[in-house]
Design a protein around this motif. Structure first.
Motif: not given
Length: 509
Positions: A443-460
Motif C-alpha cells: 500500500g505504501l508503494a502504491e502511494q509512491g513510497l520506495a520500499v527496500v526490504f532485506a530478507t533471507s526467505d525465498l518465498v517471502e
C-alpha cells in the motif's frame, strides 16, 4: 510419553490475561511445535516452563511430579533449557565466556579452567558446523552468528527439554539444515524439543506434535502427521482472512534513490559491500535477498549512514553520500534495523513514546511535546499496523516480538519517508501479522513510497516484491523483475553465480 506437562496454566499481567487455562504436553524424543499469532501467549508459556515467569494459576508436572521453577537456573538444573527469541548475550564478552557465563568450569575453587571451557566451546560450535572463533567478542559477530552462540549455550548442558523460540529467524539455509541435523540427534537421544517458529513449512517438516494457541487459549493439538499448513492457518486465524490479493503489476515511477559503486569497508581490511550499483524507484517494492554474510545488512546500513561507505548515493536528485545518518533521515531516508531490541527500541518508553519519537517536532507546540494531534496520530498508526497493545501508554516490553517490530516500522512511517529501508522486517512476526505487514508495504508503494526490504526467505522475496536484488559475498549478483525471479535463479545468484540475463550485469558494466 509426556516428560513435561502444563496443566491449566494461566498468567495475567495486571488486568490482561496472557494465558487462560492452557494445557500443553511435551513429548520425549520428539519435536513439539508450538504456534500462534503474535500475542497468542507462546513466549509467555515458554517463560513459565523455563522458570522466567511463574503462573498465576495452574501447575507444571515433570515426570509426573509437580514442580515449580523460580528461576532459569533452577529450571536448567532440572533439565529444562531455553534459547530465547531475543538474543540474551553479553557483547563485551567472548563467545566462550558467554557460553559458560554463570556456570564456569574451575580447576580448584575460584580458579577458572579456561582451557576446558574453550575446548568444550569449540566442540559444541563444531557440532553446529560453524567456524566461529571461541575467542571472538560476541559484539563483533553478525546476528546469525550470535544466534548460533545462543544455541550453543543451551547445547553445552545436557538438557532433557530444550525450548527453541524462533531459532532460525537469523540463520541461512545451510545453517538451518545443520540445526535440523542437531535436532534430529537430540531426538534420537530422547531429548524433548519445543520448537516455536512462524515458518509453517519448516514446522511441518521438523515437527512431530503441533499445538496451536489463539488469544492466550489452547486452540488445537494433534500429531504433525495429521496436520497441514492450511489446517494450522485456520486454527491460528479462525475466520480472520489474512490473504490479500497481490498487485496486478509494478507501478514504478521515477528513480528516487541512485547508488553507484557503493563500498562498505570491513574492519581489518577488505570490503563488506563491494561495488554495488543499482536504482530504486518510487512506487516499487524491492527485495534484497541473500544468505547470511552476503552483505545485505551492511548495504542498508551504508545507505542510511549507520556505517561508513564509499561511492555515490543520490536521494531525490541530491547527493547525500557525505551526510550523517541524522541528515539523511531529515531528507526522508528511513531505516528499520534487524535487531530491534538493541538498535531500535527504547525500553524505558511506552508504545506511543516509541512510535512518536521521530516525530516530536511535528507535534510540538510552543516547546510542549504531545497533545491531541500526537495521540491521534499514534492511535491511527497502531490501528493501521494492527499493533496489539492495551493502549499506547503500555510499556513497550509488554508487547510480543512481532508487535514490537510493527512499532519500529510505524515510527519510520510517521515521518512520511521517501525511501523506507527494512532489514528482515518479518523476523519474529507470525503468519497473520506478516500478511498485514506486507500488505502495508504494498500500500505504501502504491502511494509512491520506495520500499527496500532485506530478507533471507525465498518465498517471502518472491511473494512481496516487484523486483529482487540478490547479493553474495558483498556483491550484487542479480537484479530481476519479479516475473523472472524464479527460485532456481535466486538460489544460483545467492551462491555467487551471476545471471547473464539479469540487469545486474548492465548495472555492473
Amino acid at each position: 510419553m509426556a516428560v513435561l506437562r502444563a496443566e491449566k496454566i494461566s498468567k495475567a499481567y495486571g488486568g490482561v490475561a496472557a494465558l487462560d487455562g492452557v494445557d500443553f504436553d511435551v513429548h520425549a524424543g520428539a519435536v513439539n511445535v508450538l504456534i500462534g499469532e503474535n500475542g497468542a501467549g507462546k513466549s509467555t508459556l515458554m517463560k513459565i516452563l523455563a522458570g522466567v515467569e511463574q503462573p498465576t494459576a495452574g501447575r507444571l508436572l515433570l515426570d509426573g511430579e509437580p514442580v515449580r521453577f523460580s528461576s532459569v537456573r533452577e529450571a536448567a538444573a532440572a533439565g529444562v533449557g531455553i534459547v530465547f527469541q531475543e538474543l540474551n548475550l553479553c557483547p563485551n564478552l567472548t563467545v566462550t565466556q558467554n557460553i559458560f557465563l554463570g556456570r564456569d568450569l574451575t580447576t580448584t575453587p575460584g580458579v577458572l579452567d579456561h582451557a576446558s571451557e574453550q575446548a568444550r566451546a569449540r566442540a559444541v560450535l563444531s557440532r553446529l558446523a560453524h567456524a566461529i572463533d571461541p575467542d571472538s567478542l560476541v559484539g563483533d559477530l553478525r546476528v546469525g552468528e550470535q544466534q548460533i552462540v545462543e544455541i550453543a549455550k543451551a547445547l553445552v548442558d545436557d538438557a532433557r527439554v530444550l525450548i527453541l523460540d524462533e531459532p532460525t529467524s537469523a540463520l541461512s539455509a545451510a545453517e538451518v539444515e545443520v540445526l535440523f541435523g542437531v535436532i534430529g540427534e537430540l531426538k534420537q537421544a530422547g531429548v524433548a524439543v519445543i520448537y516455536i517458529s512462524h515458518r509453517l513449512e519448516e514446522l511441518m517438516r521438523i515437527g512431530d506434535h503441533v499445538t496451536v494457541l489463539r488469544d492466550g487459549r489452547l486452540q488445537a493439538s494433534r500429531p504433525a502427521s495429521e496436520a497441514s499448513v492450511s489446517w494450522i492457518v485456520e486454527q491460528m486465524l479462525g475466520d480472520k482472512s489474512r490473504d490479500r490479493p497481490r498487485r496486478s503489476g509494478p507501478s514504478a515511477g521515477q528513480v528516487v534513490l541512485a547508488v553507484e559503486g557503493l563500498r562498505v569497508p570491513r574492519p581489518g581490511g577488505g570490503w563488506l559491500v563491494d561495488g554495488v550499483t543499482t536504482r530504486v524507484r518510487a512506487g516499487e517494492v524491492t527485495a534484497l535477498y541473500g544468505l547470511l554474510g552476503a552483505g545485505r545488512t551492511e548495504l542498508l546500513e551504508g545507505l542510511c549512514g549507520a556505517r561508513p561507505a564509499q561511492g555515490s548515493i543520490v536521494l531525490a536528485g541530491e547527493d547525500i553520500s557525505g551526510l550523517s545518518l541524522a541528515d539523511r533521515c531529515a531528507r526522508r531516508l528511513r531505516f528499520a534495523p534487524e535487531d530491534r531490541q538493541r538498535d531500535a527500541l527504547f525500553h524505558n518508553l511506552s508504545v506511543g513514546g516509541n512510535l512518536g519519537l521521530s516525530s516530536l517536532l511535528a507535534f510540538a507546540r510552543r516547546g510542549v511535546i504531545g497533545g491531541p494531534r500526537e495521540r491521534s496520530a499514534i492511535d491511527a498508526m497502531m490501528a493501521r499496523l494492527g499493533v496489539k497493545a492495551v493502549s499506547a501508554g503500555a510499556p513497550i516490553g509488554t508487547l510480543s516480538g512481532g508487535n514490537q517490530q510493527k512499532v519500529v516500522i510505524g515510527r519510520c512511517l510517521m515521518t512520511a519517508p521517501l525511501v523506507l529501508l527494512l532489514d528482515e522486517p518479518s523476523r519474529g512476526v507470525d503468519v497473520g501479522a506478516r500478511g498485514e505487514l506486507f500488505e502495508t508495504m504494498r500500500g505504501l508503494a502504491e502511494q509512491g513510497l520506495a520500499v527496500v526490504f532485506a530478507t533471507s526467505d525465498l518465498v517471502e522475496a518472491r511473494a512481496v516484491a516487484d523486483r529482487v536484488l540478490v547479493m553474495a559475498g558483498g556483491r550484487l549478483t542479480a537484479d530481476l523483475p519479479i516475473d523472472q525471479a524464479d527460485e532456481a535463479a535466486l538460489v544460483a545468484a545467492s551462491n555467487g553465480v551471476r545471471d547473464p540475463s539479469s540487469r545486474s550485469m548492465e548495472l555492473a558494466g
